[in-house]
Every structure is written in C-alpha cells, then in structure tokens.
Design a protein around this motif. Structure first.
Motif, PDB file in Angstrom:
ATOM      1  N   PHE A  23     -31.054 -69.277  37.851  1.00 43.03           N
ATOM      2  CA  PHE A  23     -30.057 -70.343  37.795  1.00 43.03           C
ATOM      3  C   PHE A  23     -28.604 -69.896  37.683  1.00 43.03           C
ATOM      4  O   PHE A  23     -27.735 -70.446  38.360  1.00 43.03           O
ATOM      5  N   PRO A  24     -28.273 -68.927  36.819  1.00 44.54           N
ATOM      6  CA  PRO A  24     -26.857 -68.560  36.695  1.00 44.54           C
ATOM      7  C   PRO A  24     -26.226 -68.180  38.031  1.00 44.54           C
ATOM      8  O   PRO A  24     -25.017 -68.321  38.204  1.00 44.54           O
ATOM      9  N   TYR A  25     -27.059 -67.744  38.995  1.00 40.44           N
ATOM     10  CA  TYR A  25     -26.494 -67.310  40.267  1.00 40.44           C
ATOM     11  C   TYR A  25     -26.237 -68.453  41.236  1.00 40.44           C
ATOM     12  O   TYR A  25     -25.402 -68.335  42.122  1.00 40.44           O
ATOM     13  N   PHE A  26     -26.985 -69.553  41.096  1.00 42.47           N
ATOM     14  CA  PHE A  26     -26.768 -70.613  42.087  1.00 42.47           C
ATOM     15  C   PHE A  26     -26.453 -71.976  41.495  1.00 42.47           C
ATOM     16  O   PHE A  26     -26.078 -72.900  42.202  1.00 42.47           O
ATOM     17  N   ASN A  27     -26.601 -72.105  40.172  1.00 41.82           N
ATOM     18  CA  ASN A  27     -26.360 -73.412  39.570  1.00 41.82           C
ATOM     19  C   ASN A  27     -24.864 -73.615  39.320  1.00 41.82           C
ATOM     20  O   ASN A  27     -24.411 -73.729  38.178  1.00 41.82           O
ATOM     21  N   THR A  28     -24.092 -73.655  40.410  1.00 35.61           N
ATOM     22  CA  THR A  28     -22.641 -73.816  40.268  1.00 35.61           C
ATOM     23  C   THR A  28     -22.147 -74.815  41.308  1.00 35.61           C
ATOM     24  O   THR A  28     -22.804 -75.039  42.319  1.00 35.61           O
ATOM     25  N   ALA A  29     -20.978 -75.373  41.052  1.00 37.04           N
ATOM     26  CA  ALA A  29     -20.424 -76.327  42.010  1.00 37.04           C
ATOM     27  C   ALA A  29     -19.815 -75.597  43.203  1.00 37.04           C
ATOM     28  O   ALA A  29     -19.824 -76.093  44.323  1.00 37.04           O
ATOM     29  N   THR A  30     -19.235 -74.438  42.981  1.00 43.19           N
ATOM     30  CA  THR A  30     -18.628 -73.684  44.091  1.00 43.19           C
ATOM     31  C   THR A  30     -19.395 -72.382  44.292  1.00 43.19           C
ATOM     32  O   THR A  30     -19.909 -71.810  43.338  1.00 43.19           O
TER      33      THR A  30
ATOM     34  N   PHE B 252     -24.081 -80.038  40.096  1.00 42.84           N
ATOM     35  CA  PHE B 252     -25.050 -79.002  39.767  1.00 42.84           C
ATOM     36  C   PHE B 252     -25.840 -79.474  38.544  1.00 42.84           C
ATOM     37  O   PHE B 252     -25.530 -80.519  37.965  1.00 42.84           O
ATOM     38  N   LEU B 253     -26.824 -78.694  38.160  1.00 38.52           N
ATOM     39  CA  LEU B 253     -27.707 -79.105  37.062  1.00 38.52           C
ATOM     40  C   LEU B 253     -27.093 -78.735  35.712  1.00 38.52           C
ATOM     41  O   LEU B 253     -26.761 -77.581  35.483  1.00 38.52           O
ATOM     42  N   PRO B 254     -26.926 -79.700  34.808  1.00 43.07           N
ATOM     43  CA  PRO B 254     -26.459 -79.354  33.468  1.00 43.07           C
ATOM     44  C   PRO B 254     -27.423 -78.355  32.830  1.00 43.07           C
ATOM     45  O   PRO B 254     -28.627 -78.623  32.776  1.00 43.07           O
ATOM     46  N   PRO B 255     -26.932 -77.205  32.368  1.00 43.11           N
ATOM     47  CA  PRO B 255     -27.812 -76.146  31.878  1.00 43.11           C
ATOM     48  C   PRO B 255     -28.825 -76.580  30.814  1.00 43.11           C
ATOM     49  O   PRO B 255     -29.905 -76.001  30.734  1.00 43.11           O
ATOM     50  N   THR B 256     -28.520 -77.611  30.044  1.00 39.89           N
ATOM     51  CA  THR B 256     -29.499 -78.054  29.049  1.00 39.89           C
ATOM     52  C   THR B 256     -30.761 -78.594  29.705  1.00 39.89           C
ATOM     53  O   THR B 256     -31.816 -78.671  29.072  1.00 39.89           O
ATOM     54  N   LEU B 257     -30.641 -78.962  30.980  1.00 46.21           N
ATOM     55  CA  LEU B 257     -31.813 -79.527  31.666  1.00 46.21           C
ATOM     56  C   LEU B 257     -32.623 -78.483  32.424  1.00 46.21           C
ATOM     57  O   LEU B 257     -33.583 -78.819  33.108  1.00 46.21           O
ATOM     58  N   ILE B 258     -32.229 -77.213  32.333  1.00 50.39           N
ATOM     59  CA  ILE B 258     -32.955 -76.184  33.078  1.00 50.39           C
ATOM     60  C   ILE B 258     -34.439 -76.119  32.687  1.00 50.39           C
ATOM     61  O   ILE B 258     -35.297 -76.062  33.558  1.00 50.39           O
ATOM     62  N   PRO B 259     -34.789 -76.147  31.387  1.00 48.23           N
ATOM     63  CA  PRO B 259     -36.231 -76.135  31.054  1.00 48.23           C
ATOM     64  C   PRO B 259     -36.950 -77.350  31.652  1.00 48.23           C
ATOM     65  O   PRO B 259     -38.087 -77.233  32.123  1.00 48.23           O
ATOM     66  N   ALA B 260     -36.266 -78.500  31.639  1.00 43.95           N
ATOM     67  CA  ALA B 260     -36.865 -79.713  32.193  1.00 43.95           C
ATOM     68  C   ALA B 260     -37.087 -79.550  33.694  1.00 43.95           C
ATOM     69  O   ALA B 260     -38.146 -79.895  34.226  1.00 43.95           O
ATOM     70  N   SER B 478     -40.789 -88.456  31.689  1.00 43.10           N
ATOM     71  CA  SER B 478     -42.003 -87.647  31.517  1.00 43.10           C
ATOM     72  C   SER B 478     -41.664 -86.369  30.776  1.00 43.10           C
ATOM     73  O   SER B 478     -42.429 -85.417  30.823  1.00 43.10           O
ATOM     74  N   LEU B 479     -40.524 -86.366  30.117  1.00 39.71           N
ATOM     75  CA  LEU B 479     -40.087 -85.164  29.407  1.00 39.71           C
ATOM     76  C   LEU B 479     -40.228 -85.363  27.913  1.00 39.71           C
ATOM     77  O   LEU B 479     -39.975 -86.447  27.388  1.00 39.71           O
ATOM     78  N   PHE B 480     -40.643 -84.298  27.227  1.00 44.78           N
ATOM     79  CA  PHE B 480     -40.756 -84.353  25.778  1.00 44.78           C
ATOM     80  C   PHE B 480     -39.828 -83.312  25.174  1.00 44.78           C
ATOM     81  O   PHE B 480     -39.788 -82.178  25.642  1.00 44.78           O
ATOM     82  N   SER B 481     -39.093 -83.708  24.141  1.00 44.35           N
ATOM     83  CA  SER B 481     -38.150 -82.768  23.529  1.00 44.35           C
ATOM     84  C   SER B 481     -38.874 -81.741  22.698  1.00 44.35           C
ATOM     85  O   SER B 481     -39.636 -82.076  21.807  1.00 44.35           O
ATOM     86  N   THR B 482     -38.612 -80.481  23.023  1.00 46.81           N
ATOM     87  CA  THR B 482     -39.205 -79.403  22.240  1.00 46.81           C
ATOM     88  C   THR B 482     -38.081 -78.458  21.821  1.00 46.81           C
ATOM     89  O   THR B 482     -36.965 -78.569  22.332  1.00 46.81           O
ATOM     90  N   PRO B 483     -38.376 -77.517  20.919  1.00 43.36           N
ATOM     91  CA  PRO B 483     -37.346 -76.545  20.548  1.00 43.36           C
ATOM     92  C   PRO B 483     -36.852 -75.747  21.753  1.00 43.36           C
ATOM     93  O   PRO B 483     -35.737 -75.221  21.736  1.00 43.36           O
ATOM     94  N   LEU B 484     -37.664 -75.695  22.842  1.00 42.04           N
ATOM     95  CA  LEU B 484     -37.236 -74.972  24.037  1.00 42.04           C
ATOM     96  C   LEU B 484     -36.402 -75.847  24.960  1.00 42.04           C
ATOM     97  O   LEU B 484     -35.978 -75.398  26.016  1.00 42.04           O
ATOM     98  N   GLY B 485     -36.219 -77.092  24.550  1.00 42.74           N
ATOM     99  CA  GLY B 485     -35.517 -78.019  25.437  1.00 42.74           C
ATOM    100  C   GLY B 485     -36.500 -79.077  25.913  1.00 42.74           C
ATOM    101  O   GLY B 485     -37.657 -79.096  25.510  1.00 42.74           O
ATOM    102  N   PRO B 486     -36.041 -80.006  26.769  1.00 46.74           N
ATOM    103  CA  PRO B 486     -36.977 -81.015  27.270  1.00 46.74           C
ATOM    104  C   PRO B 486     -37.963 -80.380  28.258  1.00 46.74           C
ATOM    105  O   PRO B 486     -37.543 -79.648  29.145  1.00 46.74           O
ATOM    106  N   ILE B 487     -39.246 -80.646  28.065  1.00 45.37           N
ATOM    107  CA  ILE B 487     -40.277 -80.039  28.907  1.00 45.37           C
ATOM    108  C   ILE B 487     -41.157 -81.137  29.491  1.00 45.37           C
ATOM    109  O   ILE B 487     -41.467 -82.118  28.809  1.00 45.37           O
ATOM    110  N   TYR B 488     -41.542 -80.964  30.746  1.00 47.73           N
ATOM    111  CA  TYR B 488     -42.448 -81.900  31.425  1.00 47.73           C
ATOM    112  C   TYR B 488     -43.768 -81.943  30.653  1.00 47.73           C
ATOM    113  O   TYR B 488     -44.398 -80.917  30.412  1.00 47.73           O
TER     114      TYR B 488
END
Lengths: 68, 528
Positions: A23-30, B252-260, B478-488
C-alpha cells in the motif's frame, strides 16, 4: 507426485497477494493518469499482470495425470 | 415526459428485446427435454467449446447486479474502500485455479455433481455434507436478493423516465415488478431456458459494458473532471445517502481502512468459488485444461469490473445523473442514471435490458439450482426413495419459497448497501472452506471436528454480524472492529472455524482416529 502445478500456482497466488498489498507504494493521490489516481490505475494494471502470471503457470507447468 | 434521454424509444427497445429474450427462454426450455435431476446438463454451454468461448461465458457471468449495481453504489456512497472488488477478483481466480481443477477431476472420476457429494465421500460424514449443502443454499439467498435489487434499480429509472415522478413509490413499484418477472420467468423457462438465454444476456452485456466504459469517460471530461467535482460535492451526497456530514474519501484509501480492505478482498476471494453456482459452472466444463486456461485469463474481465466500479465516481461528472441518485437517496441507481443521462435513447433501452436480464438470469439459475441442491443433498438424505416426479415438484415449490425469502433480504439491507448482501453470503459460504477446499488437499481432517468447526464458524459469524450492526438496525457493514483495525467478519469466523477443525482433528488423531475415505488420493489429481 504431481503437485508441481499447484505449488507453482500457490507461489503465483502469494506473489499476487504481495503486489496488491504494498500500500505505501500505490495508496496515494498522485501521480494520476488521465484523472485516475495511482491507487486505482496501479490496481487495474495489476489485473493484467495477474492474467499474465496465472496464464504463464497454466501454460508452462503441466499437471501430470491429465489426458493430454 | 423524458428524463435524461429516456423516452418511448428506450421503453420500446427494452420491451422488444425483453420479448425476444422471454420467447427464447420459453422455447429453449422445451427444446430437447432433459432429466431435471441431471444438474450438470444445463452446463452444456461449456461443452465442445474452446477455451476462449468458455472464458467469454464464464466472464460474462461475472457481470451481474454485483458489478453493475452494488459495487458502483458502494463506491459512490463510501469511496475508495469498495475498490476491494479488484484484488478480490484477481485473488478469487488464483484460488479457483488452486481448487477447481482438483474438484473437477475427482467429480469426473466419481460422478459428483456438487461439492456436498464430494464432502460426503471424502470425510465419510453425512452431517458434514448436509451442513455444506445447507450453507450453500442459505448463502445464495442474499445473492439472489442482490440480483432483484439490480432489476429494481433499472426498472425504477425507466419508470421515472416514463412518468417524470421521482419518488420512493416508484422504487416500491419497481421492486414488485422485478419480483413478478423473476417468478414468471423461472416458472416458464426453467433451468435449461435460463442457461440458454444466458448467451443472449452475455452478448448484450458485453456490448453495453464496452460501449459505456469507452464512451462515457471520453464524453464527460474523463475522470479528472469527476474527481474534481467529487471534492466539492461529496458532502452533499454523503448527507443525502448516509445522513453523515463529511466528505467521502475517493482519491485513495484512508490508511485506517487498509486491514478492512485487505480482509474483505481476501475473504470475498476465498468465498467466490465456494458458491454452488460457481462450482456448478466449473464442474460442467468438458475439459480440465480449457477450464484452467479460461480461468487464468479471467482477471482481464476484472478490468471491466474495475471501470464499472469507477462509475461510482464518474457520476460526479454528470450532475443531472447525480441529482437523481440524491433525490431517490438510492445509490443502487448510479449506473442506470449515468447511462440514462449520457447515452442516446435507443441505447438506454438496450443497456437497461442488458442489466435487467443480467440480474434476472443469474437469479433464476441460482433459485432453481439451489432448490435442486436442497432436494438432492439434504432432503434425499432423509427420504432416499423420492421418485423423480415428486423430486422435481418439490424443487419447484422450494424455488418459489426461496424467491420470497430472498425478497425478505431486500428489506433488511438498504439498496445503497446492496453489496452487503454479497458480503453476507460470503461470510456464510466461506465457512465451508475447510471441508471443500482443504478436503481437496488432505484427508487428515476429522469429519466431526470439521463439522464442529463449521458450526463454530457459522455461530460466530452470526454473532459478529448482529454485534457490528446493532447500532444501525439494518445491515450496513460486514466489518468488525478489532485491535488490528476493522476486519471482514468472514475472516474472523473462518479463523475460529479452522482452529476448531484443526485442533479437533489433532485431538481425534491422538485418541486413535484414522482417516477413512472413499476417495483414493490419485482420484483427485488424475483423470481415471
């Protein structure tokens, strides 16, 4: 043992997971191509990469025991 | 009165094409009457066909209401997170290549028609086989509901265009109409008719997808304009659809949603080929190598899905279409609205029909196929002397009941969140992974332990779904909050499932249990 195909496919799957997960490599707007941010264009291009990867395994690594 | 480019021409094209389609289905069902209990018969589309045609048919089956309705709706309402559908598709096919060739081989060698047939012999366990069959039946129901929502969305926009009235009543009328059409079509065409009209569906869908994804971005300033407008207008959209006064993250994807994101893509990918209809499709292939090659190239279809997903953002470049979505407060009409405001009237009729039967045909096939599954792998286990006539009458009744149950799901999940229906089914069906997928690789799992694992997975899945949605009152996540973040939730439930199955099997081994299976190892890898 004729597990060669499945081992190769397993590796291909793992590679595919990794390239989609950096993700750090492609999760960006630009940079954005034609208005599409890298987050989207990267993952779309990866679909073509996945196709090449999987098709290569299927064509190159024969499964023993198939009627061929 | 015209809405966008919808006028009588659109409706005429829609109706004429539908009449052709309905006639084909009715006629095809009478052509070469086959034995209904031979479920593999309707896969005849794949026989004697090259890998390219298999790819075409299998891929077009991917373009259902999920692709046209649920994913774009999710993207519009929630942003970049719903692009999980892209890695999901790539990984799903990798998993298919790891499992379907083996299932195909053992099914060909032993005459299996369903995953449940395989599980029964592999684990020597009737209860586990019944559990797998029942899960398949229940998991298909939300998916059928999703197709109904897709049909409703198209009819709703058509009705708005016809009457000029954009209100909730239009949505209700559209829903009733969609349901009636599904019931009648299933009744008159049956499994054979539905499968054969699938080719017409596939051709129309292809034409629609290619035309729309090339023309619309080109004509409306491309994605640059859309993303720009989205930055300014997403708060309004968010408020109208979600009652939340915040911008929607599209770029782009908000990093907090990466685990989700990761867990939803992976969980959905694991579930994809556990669905009865996907397994049916794979098993009906005449040739294993064509199945493998055709599947390996399917990610290319994913590009179409990705672009359609992006329509959830592209709609910002067409303010009139966006306004309709906001007015109806229903994200599910995103793609129909986009098409209605950008394409010429006759094409709108064609595209709407393509999307409509794109929902109708899978829904009919699933409703019938799943009723047959219930009769073959569950009811017949208890009443072995069921005669063919009773069997097929029973299947018809059950299939009708299923449609009503599927309709019930439509009321529990708001249309904008139609994708949750798919994710819900995914959570349930992924609990059959240990017996079906792991069973293809090892006989060391104990039948009772795996059954207990399945039970633990299902129960924890239900508990987690209820808990995660308690504050909404309807199913929105369909996501549940866990210490690792929201997980499917599918992943969490599957982890519990696997733990019980594996530990249970280990304990059984230590207590002296040894695997007893009716299947020889080489029957899974070698055509006999």
């Amino acid at each position: 043992m004729n597990g060669k195909f499945y081992i190769a496919m397993g590796i291909a799957f793992l590679i595919d997971i990794i390239i989609y997960s950096i993700f750090p490599y492609f999760n960006t707007a630009t940079p954005s191509i034609g208005g599409l941010t890298l987050f989207y264009s990267y993952q779309i291009i990866l679909l073509l990469v996945s196709t090449i990867l999987f098709a290569a395994v299927v064509l190159v690594v024969r499964e023993n025991g198939s009627k061929r | 009165m015209a809405l966008g480019n919808i006028d009588t021409v659109s409706v005429a094209v829609f109706v004429v094409l539908f009449a052709i389609f309905a006639f084909l289905g009715f006629w095809a069902s009478r052509w070469r009457k086959g034995d209904l209990s031979k479920i593999d018969e309707w896969g005849l589309g794949g026989r004697r066909l090259g890998w390219l045609l298999v790819w075409f048919l299998m891929g077009a089956d991917l373009f259902t209401a999920y692709t046209f309705i649920a994913v774009p709706s999710g993207m519009l309402a929630n942003g970049a997170f719903y692009f999980f559908a892209v890695p999901y598709v790539a990984w799903g096919f990798a998993i298919a290549l790891l499992t379907m060739p083996r299932l195909w081989t053992v099914s060909k060698n032993k005459g299996y028609v369903t995953a449940s047939d395989f599980v029964k012999d592999r684990f020597n366990s009737k209860s586990l086989a019944i559990a797998v069959a029942l899960t398949g039946v229940v998991a298909e129901l939300p998916y059928i509901a999703l197709q109904i929502i897709g049909m409703q969305a198209v009819l709703a926009v058509l009705l708005v265009g016809l009457t000029g009235v954009a209100s909730k009543t239009v949505l209700d009328v559209a829903l009733v109409l969609a349901f009636i059409v599904l019931a009648l079509f299933t009744f008159t065409s049956g499994l054979r008719g539905a499968a054969l009209t699938g080719v017409m569906k596939d051709i129309l869908i292809w034409i629609t997808v290619l035309t729309v994804i090339v023309y619309v971005p080109l004509a409306y300033g491309g994605f640059a304009a859309a993303f720009n407008n989205a930055l300014h207008n997403s708060v309004t959209v968010n408020y109208a659809i979600n009652h939340v006064k915040k911008p929607i993250p599209y770029s782009f994807l908000p990093p907090t949603l990466i685990p989700a994101y990761f867990s939803t893509a992976l969980g959905s990918a694991l579930a994809l080929y556990l669905y009865p209809h996907a397994i049916n499709g794979s098993l009906s292939s005449e040739d294993k190598n064509k199945l493998k090659l055709g599947t390996s190239i399917l990610p290319v279809y994913g590009v179409g899905l990705a672009l359609l997903a992006l329509f959830g953002i592209l709609i910002y470049a067409v303010p009139s279409a966006l306004a309709l979505v906001v007015k109806l407060a229903n994200g599910a009409v995103t793609v129909p609205a986009l098409v209605a405001f950008t394409m010429p009237d006759w094409f709108v009729g064609l595209a709407f029909l393509a999307i409509f039967i794109g929902g109708l045909v899978p829904a009919a096939i699933m409703a019938i196929g799943v009723a047959n599954l219930l009769v073959r792998n569950v009811i017949k286990e208890f009443k072995k002397d069921l005669d063919p006539r009773t069997e097929s009458t029973l299947a018809k009744i059950i299939s009708t009941i299923f449609k009503f149950v599927a309709l019930g799901f439509v009321f529990v999940v708001p249309a904008t969140y139609a994708i949750q229906l798919q994710l819900l089914g995914g959570i349930l069906i992924s609990q059959t992974l240990p017996p079906v997928f792991l069973g293809l690789y090892t006989k060391r799992l104990n039948g009772y332990a795996t059954f207990a694992g399945w039970g633990a997975g299902i129960l924890s899945a239900i508990a987690l779904i209820v808990e995660a949605n308690a504050k909404f009152g309807v199913i929105k996540t369909s996501l549940f909050s866990t210490p690792l973040g929201p997980i499917y939730i599918a992943i969490i439930a599957l982890a519990i499932n696997l733990a019980v199955s594996v530990v249970g099997s280990a304990i059984a081994s230590m207590a002296g249990w040894r695997p007893e299976t009716k299947i020889k190892e080489e029957e899974i890898t070698k055509e006999m």
